[in-house]
Design an enzyme around this catalytic site. Structure first.
Site, PDB file in Angstrom:
ATOM      1  N   GLU A   6       6.851   4.485  -1.937  1.00  0.00           N
ATOM      2  CA  GLU A   6       5.630   4.753  -2.689  1.00  0.00           C
ATOM      3  C   GLU A   6       5.009   6.056  -2.197  1.00  0.00           C
ATOM      4  OE1 GLU A   6       1.834   2.219  -4.239  1.00  0.00           O
ATOM      5  OE2 GLU A   6       2.240   2.116  -2.096  1.00  0.00           O
ATOM      6  N   CYS A  40      -1.732   1.911  -7.394  1.00  0.00           N
ATOM      7  CA  CYS A  40      -0.653   1.063  -6.877  1.00  0.00           C
ATOM      8  C   CYS A  40       0.341   0.679  -7.962  1.00  0.00           C
ATOM      9  CB  CYS A  40      -1.238  -0.188  -6.229  1.00  0.00           C
ATOM     10  SG  CYS A  40      -2.386  -1.088  -7.273  1.00  0.00           S
ATOM     11  N   LYS A  77     -15.218  -4.775   4.199  1.00  0.00           N
ATOM     12  CA  LYS A  77     -14.921  -3.480   4.818  1.00  0.00           C
ATOM     13  C   LYS A  77     -14.319  -2.538   3.777  1.00  0.00           C
ATOM     14  CE  LYS A  77     -11.441  -1.478   6.831  1.00  0.00           C
ATOM     15  NZ  LYS A  77     -11.764  -0.030   6.607  1.00  0.00           N
ATOM     16  N   GLU A 108      -2.673  -7.528  -2.231  1.00  0.00           N
ATOM     17  CA  GLU A 108      -2.216  -6.703  -3.360  1.00  0.00           C
ATOM     18  C   GLU A 108      -1.781  -5.383  -2.755  1.00  0.00           C
ATOM     19  OE1 GLU A 108      -1.967  -3.913  -5.592  1.00  0.00           O
ATOM     20  OE2 GLU A 108      -3.958  -4.129  -6.499  1.00  0.00           O
TER      21      GLU A 108
END
Length: 494
Positions: A387, A287, A178, A253
Site C-alpha cells: 500500500e 484505504c 486519540k 479497519e
C-alpha cells in the site's frame, strides 16, 4: 498561539508533562496550531474518567433512549452551525480540497443523525424454546460494551472520528479518543461541540499524543473494554497483540491494495472518470483506493493514454483554493510516496506520467506530488504488492475473466474492489469472486452511512457504519424467564 488542550473528565487540560506539538499546514509547511502532547499518564486519567462515568455514575448508559438521541441530534445541529469552520480546519490540517472537506462534514453530520435514529429502532429477539425446564420466555437485549478506546488516522480527520464516536455514543458507551498527531484540530472542535450539546462529564475524553504511548496504552489497558483502530496493517497487528491481555473486543479497519477490474466492453469514458476518482480522490490517501487497475489487454493502451491525459491536466494547489488535488499530509509521508515511485522505476515498471515533487508557484513550500501512473506492472513488484497511500496507480492486463479474478485476488488485502463491464451477468460473477468487503460495479468509492464498511484478510475485521456499526459497540445478553412457579422436578424425573 493558543494551546489546543486535551479534554479529560469534562475539563480542558494541558498535558501533565507540559509537552506540546506543532501542527503543520501541508500546503505551505507553516505551523498553524500547537496542541497538548499527552502520554501514558494522561491517557490513564482519561480511561479512569471513562470507567467512572460508565460503571459508577452510569448517567449516559442509563439515560433513556429519547434523551440520548436528542443530545446526539444536538451534536449534529451544532456541527451544522460550524460546518465551514470544521471544513476549513480539515483542509488546513490535512491539505484536501475544501469541497472534499465540506463533503466530509456533511457526511459526519448525517452519521450522527443516522445513529440518533437507530437508537429508537427495534432490536433483540424473542425465542420459542422447548419446555424441558418448564415454560420459559427467552429473549435477547443489546447493551453497551463499556469503555471504548478509539484511534483514528489522518486522511479523514473528522469523518473517521465520527464513524467511531457516533455509534459508540448511540449504544451508550463511554469513550477515550486519540486522533492522529498530524490532524487533531477538527477533533478538538468536535469535542467542544459534544460538551456544548450536553454529553455528561467523563463520557467522552480526548487525548492527543503519539501512537506508541497514548495509542498503545489504550490498547493494553485492562480498564478498556474495546479498542477500534483505523490505519496501517502493521499498527493494527500491534494493537491486536496488545489488546489480548484482557481479551477486549477489537475492531480493525486496515490497509488495502484494491483492484479496479475493467473489461473491454465497459463504458470507456465512464471507466476513466471513475478510475480517476478511485485513485486520485483525497490525494490517493484512501484505504480503499483503486490503486491496482487490472484492464483487458485489448483496450489497455487507449485507456492508459486517456488516463494519463486526464492526470496530467489535474491542478495541484492549496486546498482552500479547491484544486483538483491538494498536498500529501506531511513531508515524511511525501517522501515515503516518492520512495515507492523510485522503487517502481528500479523494478522495471514504466512511469507514464507524474511521480515527482511539484514545487511550482504557491506549491513551493508544500508537500505536493504529481499523480503517477505505472504501466507494464507485474504481480511481484513492490508498487503492486504494498500500500502506497498516495496518488500512484499501477496497470496490469488480462485476457480472460479467470485471469482477471486471479490478479484481483493476488493480494494480502481485502478491503475493496470494483468491476467495470456492460455485461450484467459477468459483473455479478466477477464481483462475487473478488475477496473484499466493499465492492462496486461500474463506479468506485461511493460510501454510505447506512451500509457496513470493513475488509477481509489483512484489511482487518469488524464493521463500521450501518446497523453492523452499532452492533460492534454492543454486547448481546440472553434473558430467560421461568413462566411457571416452583421447580420443574427435572432431577426427580431422572
Amino acid at each position: 498561539m493558543e494551546l489546543k488542550k486535551n479534554y479529560i473528565d469534562g475539563e480542558w487540560v494541558p498535558a501533565l508533562s507540559g509537552g506540546t506539538r506543532e501542527i503543520i499546514n501541508p500546503a505551505t509547511g507553516e505551523v498553524i496550531a500547537k496542541t497538548a502532547e499527552g502520554n501514558i499518564e494522561d491517557v490513564r486519567l482519561a480511561i479512569a474518567a471513562a470507567k467512572e462515568a460508565f460503571y459508577v455514575s452510569g448517567e449516559w448508559r442509563r439515560m433513556d433512549s429519547q434523551k440520548r438521541a436528542d443530545i446526539i441530534l444536538k451534536i449534529a445541529d451544532i456541527m451544522e452551525e460550524r460546518r465551514e469552520e470544521l471544513a476549513r480546519t480539515d483542509t488546513l490540517d490535512n491539505g484536501k480540497p475544501l469541497r472534499e472537506a465540506e463533503g466530509d462534514v456533511d457526511d459526519a453530520i448525517h452519521c450522527f443523525r443516522y445513529y440518533a435514529g437507530m437508537i429508537k429502532a427495534p432490536y433483540g429477539g424473542v425465542y420459542d424454546v422447548n419446555d424441558n425446564f418448564g415454560r420459559m420466555h427467552s429473549y435477547t437485549i443489546h447493551e453497551p460494551i463499556g469503555v471504548c478506546g478509539q484511534i483514528t488516522p489522518w486522511n479523514y480527520p473528522l469523518l473517521m472520528a465520527v464513524w467511531k464516536i457516533a455509534p459508540a455514543l448511540s449504544a451508550g458507551n463511554c469513550i477515550v479518543f486519540k486522533p492522529s498527531t498530524n490532524t487533531p484540530l477538527s477533533s478538538v472542535i468536535l469535542f467542544e461541540i459534544m460538551e456544548k450539546a450536553g454529553v455528561p462529564r467523563g463520557t467522552v475524553n480526548l487525548v492527543m499524543g503519539a501512537g506508541g504511548s497514548v495509542g498503545h496504552e489504550i490498547a493494553v489497558s485492562p480498564d478498556v473494554d474495546m479498542v477500534t483502530f483505523t490505519g496501517s496493517t502493521e499498527v493494527g497487528q500491534d494493537i491486536a497483540r496488545a489488546a489480548i491481555g484482557n481479551l477486549k473486543k477489537v475492531g480493525l479497519e486496515l490497509g488495502g491494495k484494491s483492484p479496479n477490474v475493467i473489461f473491454a466492453d465497459a463504458d470507456f469514458e465512464g471507466a476513466v472518470e471513475w478510475a480517476m476518482i478511485g485513485i486520485f480522490f483525497n490525494q490517493g490517501e484512501v484505504c480503499s483506493a483503486g490503486s491496482r487497475i487490472i484492464i483487458e489487454e485489448s483496450i489497455k493502451d487507449k485507456f492508459v493514454a486517456r488516463l494519463a491525459e486526464r492526470a496530467n491536466a489535474m491542478t495541484l494547489g492549496n486546498g482552500l483554493d479547491n484544486p483538483d488535488m491538494g498536498p500529501l499530509v506531511s513531508e515524511a509521508h511525501m517522501n515515503t510516496v516518492l520512495n515507492y515511485i523510485e522503487t517502481g522505476k528500479k523494478e522495471g515498471a514504466d512511469l507514464v506520467c507524474g511521480g515527482f515533487r511539484y514545487t511550482e508557484d504557491e506549491c513551493a513550500g508544500g508537500y505536493f506530488v504529481r499523480p503517477a501512473i505505472f504501466d507494464n506492472c507485474t504481480p511481484d513488484m513492490t508498487i503492486v504488492r504494498e500500500e502506497i497511500f498516495g496518488p500512484v496507480v499501477t496497470i496490469q492486463t488480462f485476457r480472460t475473466e479467470e485471469e482477471a479474478i486471479k490478479l484481483a485476488n493476488d493480494t494480502i488485502y481485502g478491503l475493496a474492489g470494483a468491476v467495470f463491464t456492460t455485461d450484467g451477468a459477468r459483473a455479478l460473477r466477477v464481483i462475487k469472486e473478488i475477496r473484499a468487503g466493499i465492492t462496486w460495479i461500474n463506479c468506485y468509492n461511493p460510501t454510505y452511512n447506512e451500509a457496513p464498511w470493513g475488509g477481509y484478510k489483512m484489511s482487518g475485521y469488524g464493521r463500521e457504519l450501518g446497523i453492523q456499526g452499532l452492533e460492534e459497540y454492543q454486547e448481546v445478553k440472553q434473558v430467560n424467564i421461568n413462566l411457571t412457579p416452583g421447580i420443574t422436578g427435572w432431577y426427580e424425573e431422572r
